[in-house]
Design a protein around this motif. Structure first.
Motif, mmCIF file in Angstrom:
data_model
loop_
_atom_site.group_PDB
_atom_site.id
_atom_site.type_symbol
_atom_site.label_atom_id
_atom_site.label_comp_id
_atom_site.label_asym_id
_atom_site.label_seq_id
_atom_site.Cartn_x
_atom_site.Cartn_y
_atom_site.Cartn_z
ATOM 1 N N ARG A 21 -54.197 -47.354 99.380
ATOM 2 C CA ARG A 21 -53.298 -47.765 100.463
ATOM 3 C C ARG A 21 -51.854 -47.847 99.973
ATOM 4 N N ALA A 22 -51.672 -48.334 98.746
ATOM 5 C CA ALA A 22 -50.320 -48.396 98.184
ATOM 6 C C ALA A 22 -49.734 -46.991 98.048
ATOM 7 N N ALA A 23 -50.555 -46.040 97.628
ATOM 8 C CA ALA A 23 -50.074 -44.663 97.510
ATOM 9 C C ALA A 23 -49.653 -44.118 98.865
ATOM 10 N N LEU A 24 -50.430 -44.392 99.896
ATOM 11 C CA LEU A 24 -50.078 -43.918 101.238
ATOM 12 C C LEU A 24 -48.797 -44.578 101.728
ATOM 13 N N ARG A 25 -48.623 -45.862 101.424
ATOM 14 C CA ARG A 25 -47.386 -46.527 101.833
ATOM 15 C C ARG A 25 -46.185 -45.887 101.151
ATOM 16 N N ARG A 26 -46.322 -45.538 99.882
ATOM 17 C CA ARG A 26 -45.205 -44.928 99.161
ATOM 18 C C ARG A 26 -44.943 -43.500 99.626
ATOM 19 N N VAL A 27 -46.010 -42.776 99.975
ATOM 20 C CA VAL A 27 -45.806 -41.440 100.555
ATOM 21 C C VAL A 27 -45.022 -41.560 101.860
ATOM 22 N N ALA A 28 -45.388 -42.524 102.695
ATOM 23 C CA ALA A 28 -44.673 -42.728 103.957
ATOM 24 C C ALA A 28 -43.234 -43.144 103.736
ATOM 25 N N GLU A 29 -42.952 -43.737 102.586
ATOM 26 C CA GLU A 29 -41.597 -44.192 102.278
ATOM 27 C C GLU A 29 -40.697 -43.060 101.803
ATOM 28 N N LEU A 30 -41.277 -41.941 101.365
ATOM 29 C CA LEU A 30 -40.440 -40.828 100.933
ATOM 30 C C LEU A 30 -39.528 -40.415 102.084
#
Length: 322
Positions: A21-30
């Motif tokens: 989930r943290a990885a997905l949040r960071r992808v969305a933050e790009l």
């Protein structure tokens, strides 16, 4: 040029679900990326090197600007931020982010090969990709065909949440499951109001347009980040407006990037129904009696009651997703 890409995620060390989930949040933050859809999380047996823990795997569809190499560089930064260490080929890892396919683009060099060379050979890639893009074609053959031919033994939906954000739900309902009438709450219950404030203070609350319009003077709830899901609203003071889940995930990526904040769906019926697949815990206040409700809480069929306590005339129940 705006492109659509499909990506794969995998983890088998540490708190796998939260890392994913943290990885997905960071992808969305790009800055150049919108996360549009995410598959369930699947537990899968290790592939290649089998003497290691089972993996969690998922797939996502994103839209992005820029080059594939810029996207790849962003993914590698995220892996490093989340503690990815490349001990050995096909070995255990904290997080793995792969670009599987970019629509209308192929390439093959030392840095990147598209489509991913193992995409059609690995069940742990095909199963989540099939869930979100069964119509996709790779090498002039549909994902459905690859999926039907691959051995899927040992791959199951994981108990970890299958969404980029662990949402919660909070509601007050009568004995018939009613939650509102004529655009308002069924009744004013001071104990429930205090409980709602206590639970949501400092967090993020997500609501539909009608729920927003039912708030006193249509003012945002103080001490909380207020988000409205609406396809028709343009703006409202104190509220952030999102049109769909893709925009919601992107906004949440910015709001919870560096801080753990509780996220609640607070109504009404359509909002609950849309977000229920992403909810892992529900707080339900049981009101005494029944009222002439015209909107209702969707059934919590995949949940089990894990807590219950009484305060004044209310019973406060807690449900967890099975």
């Amino acid at each position: 040029m705006r492109r659509t890409a499909y990506i794969g995620l995998g983890a088998n060390l540490g708190d796998r679900g939260e890392t994913m989930r943290a990885a997905l949040r960071r992808v969305a933050e790009l800055p150049s990326v919108n996360v549009e859809r995410v598959s369930a999380f699947y537990e899968t047996p290790p592939w290649g090197k089998t003497d290691q823990p089972p993996f969690l795997n998922a797939a996502a569809r994103i839209a992005f600007d820029g080059t594939p190499y810029e996207l790849l560089a962003g993914f590698q930064r995220i892996e490093q931020e989340l503690g990815r260490v490349r001990y050995e080929h096909w070995g255990a890892r904290t997080i793995d982010l792969d670009i599987l396919h970019i629509e209308g683009l192929t390439c093959a060099d030392e840095a990147l090969s598209l489509p991913h060379p193992y995409l059609t050979e690995r069940a742990f890639v095909l199963v989540p990709l099939y869930e979100i893009a069964p119509e996709l074609c790779i090498h002039e053959k549909s994902i459905v065909s690859y999926y039907d031919e691959i051995d899927r033994t040992g791959i199951v939906r994981a108990p970890e949440l299958s969404a980029p954000y662990p949402l919660m739900l909070i509601a007050a309902s009568d004995a018939a499951g009613g939650i509102g009438r004529n655009g308002q709450l069924l009744t004013h219950c001071a104990a429930d109001m205090a409980y709602f404030r206590e639970m949501t203070m400092g967090g993020i609350v997500i609501m539909g347009r009608r729920t927003m319009e039912s708030l006193p003077a249509r003012r945002a709830l103080e001490g909380r980040e207020n988000i409205v899901l609406s396809r028709t609203m343009e703006r409202a003071d104190g509220f952030q407006i999102v049109r769909d889940l893709a925009e919601l995930w992107t906004l949440l990526g910015r709001l919870v990037y560096d801080a753990e904040r509780p996220i609640f769906a607070i109504g009404g019926e359509e909002c609950y129904r849309l977000l229920l697949p992403y909810v892992h815990r529900a707080y339900v206040t049981c009101l005494a009696g029944t009222y002439e409700a015209d909107v209702f809480l969707p059934p919590l069929t995949d949940f089990v009651r894990t807590g219950c306590r009484r305060r004044e005339d209310c019973i406060f129940e807690i449900y967890e997703r099975v």
